[in-house]
Design a protein around this motif. Structure first.
Motif, PDB file in Angstrom:
ATOM      1  N   ALA A 182      29.361 110.511  33.547  1.00 42.91           N
ATOM      2  CA  ALA A 182      29.332 110.531  35.023  1.00 42.91           C
ATOM      3  C   ALA A 182      28.675 109.263  35.565  1.00 42.91           C
ATOM      4  O   ALA A 182      27.878 108.627  34.883  1.00 42.91           O
ATOM      5  CB  ALA A 182      28.569 111.763  35.505  1.00 42.91           C
ATOM      6  N   ASP A 183      29.023 108.931  36.785  1.00 45.03           N
ATOM      7  CA  ASP A 183      28.341 107.863  37.542  1.00 45.03           C
ATOM      8  C   ASP A 183      28.422 106.490  36.893  1.00 45.03           C
ATOM      9  O   ASP A 183      27.442 105.747  36.857  1.00 45.03           O
ATOM     10  CB  ASP A 183      26.869 108.233  37.781  1.00 45.03           C
ATOM     11  N   VAL A 184      29.592 106.155  36.393  1.00 50.33           N
ATOM     12  CA  VAL A 184      29.766 104.814  35.821  1.00 50.33           C
ATOM     13  C   VAL A 184      30.113 103.846  36.953  1.00 50.33           C
ATOM     14  O   VAL A 184      31.008 104.108  37.766  1.00 50.33           O
ATOM     15  CB  VAL A 184      30.888 104.800  34.762  1.00 50.33           C
ATOM     16  N   ALA A 185      29.398 102.729  36.994  1.00 53.10           N
ATOM     17  CA  ALA A 185      29.629 101.738  38.052  1.00 53.10           C
ATOM     18  C   ALA A 185      30.347 100.504  37.526  1.00 53.10           C
ATOM     19  O   ALA A 185      31.000  99.787  38.284  1.00 53.10           O
ATOM     20  CB  ALA A 185      28.298 101.323  38.666  1.00 53.10           C
ATOM     21  N   ARG A 186      30.236 100.245  36.207  1.00 56.63           N
ATOM     22  CA  ARG A 186      30.702  98.954  35.682  1.00 56.63           C
ATOM     23  C   ARG A 186      31.019  99.103  34.207  1.00 56.63           C
ATOM     24  O   ARG A 186      30.310  99.818  33.480  1.00 56.63           O
ATOM     25  CB  ARG A 186      29.577  97.950  35.881  1.00 56.63           C
ATOM     26  N   VAL A 187      32.083  98.452  33.754  1.00 52.56           N
ATOM     27  CA  VAL A 187      32.459  98.479  32.331  1.00 52.56           C
ATOM     28  C   VAL A 187      32.705  97.042  31.884  1.00 52.56           C
ATOM     29  O   VAL A 187      33.466  96.311  32.524  1.00 52.56           O
ATOM     30  CB  VAL A 187      33.737  99.313  32.091  1.00 52.56           C
ATOM     31  N   MET A 188      32.071  96.650  30.775  1.00 52.49           N
ATOM     32  CA  MET A 188      32.295  95.298  30.246  1.00 52.49           C
ATOM     33  C   MET A 188      32.819  95.393  28.808  1.00 52.49           C
ATOM     34  O   MET A 188      32.470  96.307  28.067  1.00 52.49           O
ATOM     35  CB  MET A 188      30.999  94.485  30.236  1.00 52.49           C
ATOM     36  N   ILE A 189      33.647  94.428  28.448  1.00 52.83           N
ATOM     37  CA  ILE A 189      34.025  94.241  27.041  1.00 52.83           C
ATOM     38  C   ILE A 189      33.318  92.979  26.573  1.00 52.83           C
ATOM     39  O   ILE A 189      33.395  91.935  27.238  1.00 52.83           O
ATOM     40  CB  ILE A 189      35.548  94.119  26.878  1.00 52.83           C
ATOM     41  N   LEU A 190      32.612  93.090  25.457  1.00 60.04           N
ATOM     42  CA  LEU A 190      31.763  91.993  24.985  1.00 60.04           C
ATOM     43  C   LEU A 190      32.096  91.703  23.514  1.00 60.04           C
ATOM     44  O   LEU A 190      32.180  92.627  22.705  1.00 60.04           O
ATOM     45  CB  LEU A 190      30.300  92.415  25.128  1.00 60.04           C
ATOM     46  N   ILE A 191      32.297  90.435  23.208  1.00 62.14           N
ATOM     47  CA  ILE A 191      32.652  90.024  21.844  1.00 62.14           C
ATOM     48  C   ILE A 191      31.583  89.054  21.353  1.00 62.14           C
ATOM     49  O   ILE A 191      31.587  87.870  21.690  1.00 62.14           O
ATOM     50  CB  ILE A 191      34.052  89.374  21.833  1.00 62.14           C
ATOM     51  N   ASP A 192      30.669  89.578  20.544  1.00 60.57           N
ATOM     52  CA  ASP A 192      29.441  88.837  20.213  1.00 60.57           C
ATOM     53  C   ASP A 192      29.705  87.439  19.662  1.00 60.57           C
ATOM     54  O   ASP A 192      29.051  86.479  20.045  1.00 60.57           O
ATOM     55  CB  ASP A 192      28.632  89.581  19.136  1.00 60.57           C
ATOM     56  N   LEU A 193      30.634  87.326  18.697  1.00 61.87           N
ATOM     57  CA  LEU A 193      30.747  86.081  17.938  1.00 61.87           C
ATOM     58  C   LEU A 193      31.895  85.204  18.419  1.00 61.87           C
ATOM     59  O   LEU A 193      32.369  84.324  17.702  1.00 61.87           O
ATOM     60  CB  LEU A 193      30.875  86.384  16.440  1.00 61.87           C
ATOM     61  N   ASN A 194      32.350  85.422  19.628  1.00 59.53           N
ATOM     62  CA  ASN A 194      33.326  84.535  20.256  1.00 59.53           C
ATOM     63  C   ASN A 194      32.600  83.407  20.984  1.00 59.53           C
ATOM     64  O   ASN A 194      31.509  83.629  21.521  1.00 59.53           O
ATOM     65  CB  ASN A 194      34.142  85.303  21.309  1.00 59.53           C
ATOM     66  N   PRO A 195      33.214  82.225  21.075  1.00 54.61           N
ATOM     67  CA  PRO A 195      32.626  81.198  21.940  1.00 54.61           C
ATOM     68  C   PRO A 195      32.659  81.612  23.412  1.00 54.61           C
ATOM     69  O   PRO A 195      31.828  81.181  24.194  1.00 54.61           O
ATOM     70  CB  PRO A 195      33.505  79.966  21.688  1.00 54.61           C
ATOM     71  N   ILE A 196      33.630  82.444  23.790  1.00 53.30           N
ATOM     72  CA  ILE A 196      33.669  83.036  25.134  1.00 53.30           C
ATOM     73  C   ILE A 196      33.518  84.538  24.905  1.00 53.30           C
ATOM     74  O   ILE A 196      34.372  85.162  24.285  1.00 53.30           O
ATOM     75  CB  ILE A 196      34.992  82.715  25.847  1.00 53.30           C
ATOM     76  N   GLN A 197      32.421  85.099  25.405  1.00 53.49           N
ATOM     77  CA  GLN A 197      32.009  86.421  24.907  1.00 53.49           C
ATOM     78  C   GLN A 197      32.368  87.593  25.811  1.00 53.49           C
ATOM     79  O   GLN A 197      32.341  88.733  25.363  1.00 53.49           O
ATOM     80  CB  GLN A 197      30.486  86.410  24.681  1.00 53.49           C
ATOM     81  N   LEU A 198      32.650  87.305  27.081  1.00 54.95           N
ATOM     82  CA  LEU A 198      32.811  88.411  28.035  1.00 54.95           C
ATOM     83  C   LEU A 198      34.198  88.381  28.677  1.00 54.95           C
ATOM     84  O   LEU A 198      34.355  87.926  29.804  1.00 54.95           O
ATOM     85  CB  LEU A 198      31.717  88.302  29.116  1.00 54.95           C
ATOM     86  N   PRO A 199      35.228  88.845  27.974  1.00 54.70           N
ATOM     87  CA  PRO A 199      36.569  88.771  28.555  1.00 54.70           C
ATOM     88  C   PRO A 199      36.700  89.563  29.841  1.00 54.70           C
ATOM     89  O   PRO A 199      37.340  89.100  30.786  1.00 54.70           O
ATOM     90  CB  PRO A 199      37.481  89.343  27.459  1.00 54.70           C
ATOM     91  N   ILE A 200      36.076  90.749  29.890  1.00 54.27           N
ATOM     92  CA  ILE A 200      36.283  91.644  31.028  1.00 54.27           C
ATOM     93  C   ILE A 200      34.940  92.132  31.568  1.00 54.27           C
ATOM     94  O   ILE A 200      34.103  92.626  30.807  1.00 54.27           O
ATOM     95  CB  ILE A 200      37.112  92.888  30.594  1.00 54.27           C
ATOM     96  N   ASP A 201      34.774  91.999  32.880  1.00 52.84           N
ATOM     97  CA  ASP A 201      33.628  92.589  33.578  1.00 52.84           C
ATOM     98  C   ASP A 201      34.224  93.335  34.769  1.00 52.84           C
ATOM     99  O   ASP A 201      34.662  92.718  35.737  1.00 52.84           O
ATOM    100  CB  ASP A 201      32.664  91.488  34.006  1.00 52.84           C
ATOM    101  N   TYR A 202      34.242  94.642  34.686  1.00 52.60           N
ATOM    102  CA  TYR A 202      34.987  95.479  35.633  1.00 52.60           C
ATOM    103  C   TYR A 202      34.009  96.307  36.458  1.00 52.60           C
ATOM    104  O   TYR A 202      33.254  97.105  35.900  1.00 52.60           O
ATOM    105  CB  TYR A 202      35.932  96.365  34.804  1.00 52.60           C
ATOM    106  N   ARG A 203      34.025  96.098  37.771  1.00 56.97           N
ATOM    107  CA  ARG A 203      33.205  96.918  38.673  1.00 56.97           C
ATOM    108  C   ARG A 203      34.112  97.967  39.306  1.00 56.97           C
ATOM    109  O   ARG A 203      35.074  97.616  39.994  1.00 56.97           O
ATOM    110  CB  ARG A 203      32.554  96.047  39.739  1.00 56.97           C
ATOM    111  N   LEU A 204      33.768  99.219  39.033  1.00 60.97           N
ATOM    112  CA  LEU A 204      34.636 100.298  39.474  1.00 60.97           C
ATOM    113  C   LEU A 204      34.499 100.551  40.965  1.00 60.97           C
ATOM    114  O   LEU A 204      33.386 100.553  41.494  1.00 60.97           O
ATOM    115  CB  LEU A 204      34.277 101.599  38.754  1.00 60.97           C
TER     116      LEU A 204
END
Lengths: 260, 282
Positions: free
Chosen positions: A75-97
């Motif tokens: 319940a009460d989710v405001a934001r979902v991120m996908i994070l890839i630790d060992l990528n040079p670009i680590q945060l493909p998706i930052d989703y604010r619901l």
């Protein structure tokens, strides 16, 4: 005694350990770093298997690796991120619901064997995390996009395909954009990617806002689950890092979304 | 298998360190002019072992190695043979020249030391005839496509043994990284129309009947295409599609889930582009 010593060691401040983050079940060498960078210093985070992070058992194509984060059980989710630790670009998706279920699915680039995480922020600011390791051949972020090799990327830039499905189990939007999603890590091609995407309902209700980085695969595909009303269309509007705008409308009537 | 004909079985799984990449089946035939191999395995080391085995079984050195298609689990072992003995269709030879060496990074990454010294040899013998006879044994050669852009099937006319390469899988899920499904179906029709007795599939056990493995391969491909098309239409994403139920009739097929997920990666984006309408208003 041993247990007490261990507890003391955990409680003691240490120069080697930057944050108060809980120990990472994935034992990533980058956990403290990425948690500090993307969740914020001192952020409250705990690992929770209700954040369902699902991906194939093999990275058949390290440039197009499907990842789904489903936190609809929370319940009460405001934001979902996908994070890839060992990528040079680590945060493909930052989703604010906005008015949407806590679900996001996309395809990412993998630059090597790495943890892939889903991070969910609740309305009270705390974070829940889950994920797993995936093995991958190198170079998902540093190989040229197929459309750059073919040379036809510009002819198709701005093309968007998609559908809106709705049914008893909720609605699902799928959008597929033509875009090279250049990482800036290939030859002399500058970084260039879709940056921002907003979904709104016909009455202006905000359904969600997605920030993308170039770690999203070329020709990005995104699935979200907005809470639409029967017959209600969904409008999307986005922009890339050169200011090119993408917009359109998904009419209701794509049929009911199947559940697996 | 039969009159001076053998199959060297691969492991019915994917290329991995613990199998040294030896996953493809190899066929061996004795002729009075020397041994004939169909496919060469994954590495120099495997190719050398194959040459030794061929000499032990047939009493002759290897006179010819037919390559069925470009994938490295079938071709890289040709490093152990002289280019003049390696035979391929001109279409395959061109593909090997263009794409063959590109598999090497991936093979070394997965197999490590198994691959030491392996350098793919380019074929020196062009397969242009429909039939070739070596030392009294004639082979019908069928240049087809579908599993890849050029697939060769070899029929040993003495024993009626059809060596199908990866056009046919048996009790092991088919792979689709370079597949063209309509062409693959047409190739299966051609193979089914031959008067053969048994089939050596590219992967999986020998089929002692003419049609069981061919039919099973076709059944999987038909199901796969239909199921993925329906999944795209129903709004499933690639993750969902990779987790869809696999019908019970495929329970015998090894690594079915693994290959389904690979096939989703190969085939899904084109299906989405076909099935979803443009929504950008341009």
């Amino acid at each position: 005694m041993k247990r007490i010593a261990a507890a003391l060691a955990l409680a003691a401040p240490s120069a080697a350990v930057a944050g108060p983050f809980p120990a990472d079940p994935l034992n990533s060498p980058m956990w403290e770093f990425v948690a500090d960078k993307y969740l914020g210093e001192g952020a409250a985070v705990r690992f929770d298997p209700r954040v369902k992070v699902t991906f194939p058992e093999v990275a058949e194509n390290q440039r197009v690796f499907p990842v789904q984060v489903d936190a609809r059980g929370i319940a009460d989710v405001a934001r979902v991120m996908i994070l890839i630790d060992l990528n040079p670009i680590q945060l493909p998706i930052d989703y604010r619901l906005g008015d949407a279920e806590a679900f996001v699915s996309t395809r990412v680039k993998l630059d090597q064997r790495t943890p892939v995480r889903g991070l969910v922020q609740l309305k009270d600011g705390t974070w829940l995390a889950s994920g797993g390791w995936i093995d991958a051949a190198g170079g998902g972020c540093s190989a040229p996009p197929v459309s750059r090799v073919k040379g036809d990327w510009a002819q198709h830039l701005g093309e968007v395909r998609g559908r809106l499905w709705s049914g008893a189990s909720g609605a699902r939007v799928q959008l597929a954009f033509r875009h090279p999603m250049d990482t800036g890590l290939v030859d002399n091609i500058a970084i260039y990617h879709i940056d921002d995407l907003r979904l709104t309902a016909a009455d202006g209700r905000m359904l969600g806002e997605v920030k993308m980085q170039a770690a999203v695969a070329e020709d990005p595909v995104l699935a979200l689950m907005p809470r639409t009303r029967p017959g209600e269309a969904v409008r999307f509007a986005g922009r890339d890092t050169n200011g090119v705008e993408f917009a359109g409308t998904l009419e209701a009537g794509g049929g009911a979304v199947a559940s697996r | 298998m039969a009159d001076r004909a053998w199959v060297i079985r691969g492991a019915d799984t994917y290329i991995a360190r613990d199998n040294g990449g030896a996953v493809a089946n190899i066929a061996l035939f004795a002729t009075e002019a020397g041994a004939v191999l169909v496919d060469a395995g994954p590495s120099l080391r495997y190719g050398q072992a194959l040459a030794k085995l061929a000499r032990e079984l047939t009493g002759e050195p290897v006179a010819r190695v037919y390559l069925t298609h470009l994938h490295p689990d079938h071709t890289y072992g040709d490093a152990a043979f002289a280019p003049g003995t390696i035979a391929a269709t001109p279409a395959l030879a061109a593909e090997l020249k263009r794409e063959g060496p590109g598999f090497s990074d991936g093979m070394y990454r997965i197999l490590g030391d198994w691959m030491r010294g392996t350098e793919l040899h380019m074929p020196g013998h062009a397969v242009t005839a429909e039939r070739e006879t070596l030392g009294g044994r004639s082979f019908r050669l069928l240049a087809l496509s579908g599993h890849s852009a050029s697939d060769l099937a070899v029929l040993d006319e003495r024993t009626g043994t059809l060596v199908a390469g990866d056009l046919v899988f048996h009790d092991r899920a088919p792979t689709t990284p370079h597949a063209d499904l309509p062409k693959w179906r047409a190739a299966l029709d051609t193979l089914k129309g031959l008067s053969h007795r048994r089939v050596v599939p590219g992967h999986g056990p020998l089929d002692p009947t003419p049609a069981a493995a061919i039919d099973q391969t076709r059944d999987w491909l038909d199901w796969l295409e239909g199921a993925l098309t329906a999944a795209v239409r129903d709004g499933l994403d690639m993750v969902d599609a990779g987790l869809m139920p696999i019908p019970d009739r495929f329970a015998r097929l090894k690594v079915a889930r693994y290959e389904l997920q690979r096939s989703v990666a190969h085939l899904y984006p084109a299906l989405e582009a076909r099935e979803w309408p443009r929504v950008d208003g341009r």
